[in-house]
Motif scaffolding. Structure first.
Motif, PDB file in Angstrom:
ATOM      1  N   TYR A 155      55.100 -19.438 -28.518  1.00  0.00           N
ATOM      2  CA  TYR A 155      55.502 -19.772 -29.883  1.00  0.00           C
ATOM      3  C   TYR A 155      54.739 -18.868 -30.867  1.00  0.00           C
ATOM      4  O   TYR A 155      55.293 -18.405 -31.858  1.00  0.00           O
ATOM      5  N   GLU A 156      53.462 -18.666 -30.578  1.00  0.00           N
ATOM      6  CA  GLU A 156      52.625 -17.886 -31.489  1.00  0.00           C
ATOM      7  C   GLU A 156      53.096 -16.425 -31.572  1.00  0.00           C
ATOM      8  O   GLU A 156      53.194 -15.848 -32.657  1.00  0.00           O
ATOM      9  N   GLU A 157      53.386 -15.847 -30.398  1.00  0.00           N
ATOM     10  CA  GLU A 157      53.862 -14.457 -30.389  1.00  0.00           C
ATOM     11  C   GLU A 157      55.197 -14.344 -31.121  1.00  0.00           C
ATOM     12  O   GLU A 157      55.410 -13.413 -31.904  1.00  0.00           O
ATOM     13  N   ALA A 158      56.093 -15.311 -30.858  1.00  0.00           N
ATOM     14  CA  ALA A 158      57.402 -15.287 -31.537  1.00  0.00           C
ATOM     15  C   ALA A 158      57.217 -15.447 -33.039  1.00  0.00           C
ATOM     16  O   ALA A 158      57.923 -14.808 -33.833  1.00  0.00           O
ATOM     17  N   SER A 159      56.253 -16.264 -33.424  1.00  0.00           N
ATOM     18  CA  SER A 159      55.991 -16.475 -34.850  1.00  0.00           C
ATOM     19  C   SER A 159      55.567 -15.161 -35.523  1.00  0.00           C
ATOM     20  O   SER A 159      55.979 -14.851 -36.637  1.00  0.00           O
ATOM     21  N   GLU A 160      54.769 -14.371 -34.819  1.00  0.00           N
ATOM     22  CA  GLU A 160      54.340 -13.067 -35.371  1.00  0.00           C
ATOM     23  C   GLU A 160      55.519 -12.105 -35.475  1.00  0.00           C
ATOM     24  O   GLU A 160      55.673 -11.399 -36.468  1.00  0.00           O
ATOM     25  N   ILE A 161      56.340 -12.091 -34.435  1.00  0.00           N
ATOM     26  CA  ILE A 161      57.480 -11.163 -34.434  1.00  0.00           C
ATOM     27  C   ILE A 161      58.493 -11.537 -35.510  1.00  0.00           C
ATOM     28  O   ILE A 161      59.017 -10.687 -36.219  1.00  0.00           O
ATOM     29  N   LEU A 162      58.741 -12.840 -35.642  1.00  0.00           N
ATOM     30  CA  LEU A 162      59.761 -13.292 -36.596  1.00  0.00           C
ATOM     31  C   LEU A 162      59.210 -13.392 -38.020  1.00  0.00           C
ATOM     32  O   LEU A 162      59.976 -13.511 -38.971  1.00  0.00           O
TER      33      LEU A 162
ATOM     34  N   TRP B 192      60.232 -30.517 -25.000  1.00  0.00           N
ATOM     35  CA  TRP B 192      60.308 -29.048 -25.018  1.00  0.00           C
ATOM     36  C   TRP B 192      58.911 -28.433 -25.087  1.00  0.00           C
ATOM     37  O   TRP B 192      58.620 -27.461 -24.399  1.00  0.00           O
ATOM     38  N   ASP B 193      58.045 -29.005 -25.940  1.00  0.00           N
ATOM     39  CA  ASP B 193      56.674 -28.466 -26.045  1.00  0.00           C
ATOM     40  C   ASP B 193      55.985 -28.541 -24.685  1.00  0.00           C
ATOM     41  O   ASP B 193      55.254 -27.640 -24.294  1.00  0.00           O
ATOM     42  N   TYR B 194      56.243 -29.631 -23.979  1.00  0.00           N
ATOM     43  CA  TYR B 194      55.640 -29.823 -22.657  1.00  0.00           C
ATOM     44  C   TYR B 194      56.159 -28.747 -21.689  1.00  0.00           C
ATOM     45  O   TYR B 194      55.379 -28.082 -21.010  1.00  0.00           O
ATOM     46  N   LEU B 195      57.482 -28.570 -21.649  1.00  0.00           N
ATOM     47  CA  LEU B 195      58.064 -27.598 -20.720  1.00  0.00           C
ATOM     48  C   LEU B 195      57.683 -26.165 -21.093  1.00  0.00           C
ATOM     49  O   LEU B 195      57.651 -25.289 -20.243  1.00  0.00           O
ATOM     50  N   ASP B 196      57.390 -25.950 -22.372  1.00  0.00           N
ATOM     51  CA  ASP B 196      56.965 -24.613 -22.815  1.00  0.00           C
ATOM     52  C   ASP B 196      55.456 -24.420 -22.662  1.00  0.00           C
ATOM     53  O   ASP B 196      54.938 -23.366 -23.030  1.00  0.00           O
TER      54      ASP B 196
ATOM     55  N   ILE C 118      54.706 -21.097 -36.923  1.00  0.00           N
ATOM     56  CA  ILE C 118      55.004 -21.600 -35.578  1.00  0.00           C
ATOM     57  C   ILE C 118      55.972 -22.791 -35.636  1.00  0.00           C
ATOM     58  O   ILE C 118      56.887 -22.907 -34.817  1.00  0.00           O
ATOM     59  N   GLY C 119      55.794 -23.664 -36.638  1.00  0.00           N
ATOM     60  CA  GLY C 119      56.672 -24.835 -36.768  1.00  0.00           C
ATOM     61  C   GLY C 119      58.132 -24.428 -36.962  1.00  0.00           C
ATOM     62  O   GLY C 119      59.043 -25.096 -36.463  1.00  0.00           O
ATOM     63  N   THR C 120      58.339 -23.318 -37.644  1.00  0.00           N
ATOM     64  CA  THR C 120      59.708 -22.836 -37.867  1.00  0.00           C
ATOM     65  C   THR C 120      60.284 -22.260 -36.571  1.00  0.00           C
ATOM     66  O   THR C 120      61.458 -22.480 -36.253  1.00  0.00           O
ATOM     67  N   VAL C 121      59.437 -21.550 -35.815  1.00  0.00           N
ATOM     68  CA  VAL C 121      59.889 -21.026 -34.508  1.00  0.00           C
ATOM     69  C   VAL C 121      60.334 -22.209 -33.646  1.00  0.00           C
ATOM     70  O   VAL C 121      61.412 -22.198 -33.053  1.00  0.00           O
ATOM     71  N   ARG C 122      59.516 -23.225 -33.650  1.00  0.00           N
ATOM     72  CA  ARG C 122      59.751 -24.409 -32.817  1.00  0.00           C
ATOM     73  C   ARG C 122      61.088 -25.064 -33.197  1.00  0.00           C
ATOM     74  O   ARG C 122      61.912 -25.351 -32.335  1.00  0.00           O
ATOM     75  N   SER C 123      61.307 -25.268 -34.489  1.00  0.00           N
ATOM     76  CA  SER C 123      62.541 -25.952 -34.881  1.00  0.00           C
ATOM     77  C   SER C 123      63.765 -25.078 -34.628  1.00  0.00           C
ATOM     78  O   SER C 123      64.797 -25.572 -34.189  1.00  0.00           O
ATOM     79  N   ARG C 124      63.634 -23.769 -34.863  1.00  0.00           N
ATOM     80  CA  ARG C 124      64.772 -22.880 -34.585  1.00  0.00           C
ATOM     81  C   ARG C 124      65.076 -22.846 -33.083  1.00  0.00           C
ATOM     82  O   ARG C 124      66.226 -22.819 -32.668  1.00  0.00           O
TER      83      ARG C 124
END
Lengths: 72, 200
Positions: free
Chosen positions: B149-156, A5-9, B160-166
């Motif tokens: 991921y970074e932008e979503a992390s700011e909004i949420l 997923w990290d790769y595709l993102d 970033i790790g939490t954005v990723r797992s969610r």
């Protein structure tokens, strides 16, 4: 392949991106997973709402803000 | 003679310039979260009222659209109290692996092949509406709205790790719903049984 997923993102370093790209080109087991995931993400990207905001919604918001005295 | 604008009218002008122009984007985001026009309309109104009330906290020069998305998403969550449960285990890597296992099982019963022939977007749109928080917001922001991921992390307001797992868990849930959709639509072929190809 936990980084698929990290790769595709496009969220990995260029080095890791290159390593995974090479792996996917060679690995017949991972390649179909990546293809499916890519198609899945592409379809998700098309789920973006295409509807225009009705004009009355804007009017309603502006009217409320005017009532509160914030916009003229 | 021109009157020098007061602080209040200058603030109003800033609000007009920075915030009002994003209303279409906020509406689209609200639609993605709620999947319901009436709820989206109320959410846009609530977002702008909250933005107006907290305008003094907006940092000039920062991303107003992102700020509005944060307000919108928080308002959405408040309206969705019953679904506000948090993830007990946050492990993005495990979820990524589970997604691959799910795909392996979809390959085995032919669901994957059948899904390759149809447009997944309508089924996914319906699936997003069934996705619970906090996964829905992560998927909508990154996958639908194209935020990093970074932008979503700011909004949420989460790391970033939490954005990723969610996000990964949300994607896995969506894939499970896709598999369910394919089975309900009679797409699954039971290829493993028919072809006796030895897939577990």
């Amino acid at each position: 392949m936990s980084q698929l997923w990290d790769y595709l993102d496009d969220e990995l370093t260029q080095e890791r991106m290159g390593a995974i790209r090479r792996h996917l080109a060679e690995c017949s087991r991972c390649h179909p997973h990546a293809e499916f995931a890519e198609r899945f993400l592409e379809a998700l990207g098309r789920c973006r709402c295409q509807e225009e905001m009705p004009e009355y919604v804007r009017e309603r918001v502006l009217e409320r803000l005017r009532d509160l005295g914030f916009i003229s | 003679m021109e009157v020098k604008p007061s602080t209040i009218s200058a603030a109003r002008e800033d609000f007009d310039r920075e915030v009002l122009r994003w209303m279409d984007d906020v509406y689209r985001f609200a639609m993605s979260l709620t999947r319901d026009a009436t709820q989206a309309e109320d959410l846009v109104q609530e977002t702008y009222l909250r933005a107006f009330r907290s305008w003094q906290t907006f940092q000039p020069g920062s991303d107003a659209r992102r700020w509005l998305f944060t307000i919108c998403r928080n308002a959405f969550l408040r309206n969705l109290e019953r679904e506000r449960h948090q993830v007990s285990i946050d492990d993005g890597d495990l979820d990524a692996l589970s997604a691959m296992q799910l795909h392996t099982s979809m390959q085995s019963d032919g669901t994957d092949e059948a899904l390759a022939r149809v447009d997944l977007a309508p089924a996914l749109t319906a699936a997003i509406a069934r996705l619970h928080e906090p996964f829905r917001s992560a998927v909508v922001l990154v996958d639908v709205e194209g935020q990093s991921y970074e932008e979503a992390s700011e909004i949420l307001g989460v790391p970033i790790g939490t954005v990723r797992s969610r996000l990964f868990r949300g994607r896995r849930h969506l894939q499970e719903m896709l598999a369910e959709y394919a089975r309900d639509a009679g797409f699954a072929l039971n290829r493993g049984m028919a072809a006796g190809d030895g897939h577990a």
